[in-house]
Design an enzyme around this catalytic site. Structure first.
Site, PDB file in Angstrom:
ATOM      1  N   CYS A   1       0.775  -1.166  -0.091  1.00 24.84           N
ATOM      2  CA  CYS A   1      -0.162   0.167  -0.012  1.00 24.84           C
ATOM      3  C   CYS A   1       0.990   1.282   0.132  1.00 24.84           C
ATOM      4  O   CYS A   1       0.398   2.342   0.064  1.00 24.84           O
ATOM      5  CB  CYS A   1      -1.078  -0.135   1.215  1.00 24.84           C
TER       6      CYS A   1
ATOM      7  N   CYS B   1       0.776  10.087   7.589  1.00 21.67           N
ATOM      8  CA  CYS B   1       1.932   9.712   8.067  1.00 21.67           C
ATOM      9  C   CYS B   1       1.755   9.779   9.595  1.00 21.67           C
ATOM     10  O   CYS B   1       2.257   8.962  10.273  1.00 21.67           O
ATOM     11  CB  CYS B   1       3.000  10.509   7.608  1.00 21.67           C
TER      12      CYS B   1
END
Length: 275
Positions: free
Chosen positions: A35, A105
């Site tokens: 991914c 993130c």
């Protein structure tokens, strides 16, 4: 091109606490290489419940490296109970901010920490995270989408994609994401519709989007854009510089400017040039 803070650049170029750990007391692993992002977090925890060391291994972009690096610095010396309270926004703030498109993130860092602490406590992680997969491209579950919406007060599908990557592949799951958003926003407002923005608030919001996502790109080619007015769902602008008399100016308005505004505003709008 995104603007990164000096601290993001520092932690990307010289990441802290990189590597594996012998005999860790806790390990949290999230994401997958297929991914595009993966993070493994190792913790040493003493008998008093204090995190004495932390290391990480990651596969991802510079923001993923920086988020994991700064997270290890944030948690070393904290108790497990204190570390549990860290949010993805805390991680982003510690870095001096992250571009909206890179907020996933900081979410990955928070999830790795959660997984590590859950494992340390002996909780059944698989049972805890089991949920319907909404985004097949990135394996994002409904429970993750709902959690991120609540914790970050998200309002648009584009924001959900920035924070989770859901909807960032084929896009087929976007209607499902919108449905989840509508449900969570309704809960947030106790079933009441959000107050519409005032004219001044609309102008400030549109100006911010134009400045952050549109003007910078146009200026690279000698052009620029100015917001003139907002009339209902119609956004009136002026193109300047090289864009003013360009034969493709209408395409720029429709295929670029209007598309960007629709993504951020989450509503049907029309962009037109002042006559």
């Amino acid at each position: 091109m995104w603007d990164y803070s000096d601290k993001v650049k520092e932690h990307y170029k010289s990441p802290k606490n990189v590597g594996s750990m012998d005999n860790p007391d806790a390990v949290g692993e999230v994401g997958s290489i297929s991914c595009g992002d993966a993070l493994k977090l190792f913790l040493k925890i003493d008998s008093n419940g204090i995190i004495t060391d932390a290391k990480f291994q990651t596969f991802g972009c510079g923001s993923a490296v920086a988020s994991a690096s700064v997270l290890t610095e944030m948690i070393i010396g904290k108790t497990v109970a204190e570390a549990e309270k860290i949010t993805n926004q805390d991680i982003a703030d510690e870095l001096g901010g992250l571009p909206e498109q890179k907020m996933h993130c900081s979410v990955m860092g928070k999830e790795a920490l959660e997984a590590a602490i859950a494992g340390f406590k002996g909780e059944n992680i698989e049972k805890k995270v089991r949920s319907k997969v909404v985004c097949g491209c990135f394996g994002v579950t409904e429970s993750k989408i709902r959690e991120v919406i609540r914790e970050n007060s998200l309002k648009t599908v584009e924001e959900v994609t920035n924070y989770t990557k859901a909807g960032g592949g084929c896009g087929k799951c976007k209607p499902d994401i919108q449905k989840i958003l509508d449900e969570e926003i309704a809960k947030r407002n106790n079933g009441k519709k959000e107050r519409p923005l005032t004219k001044t608030q609309q102008i400030l919001k549109v100006n911010k989007i134009l400045e952050n996502y549109v003007a910078a790109e146009l200026r690279k080619d000698g052009g620029d854009i100015e917001l003139i007015d907002i009339d209902g769902n119609k956004i009136i602008v002026n193109l300047h510089g090289a864009c003013k008399n360009c034969p493709s100016s209408n395409l720029t308005l429709k295929n670029f400017v209007e598309s960007i505004l629709k993504e951020h505003l989450g509503q049907d709008i029309e962009v037109v040039e002042e006559e």
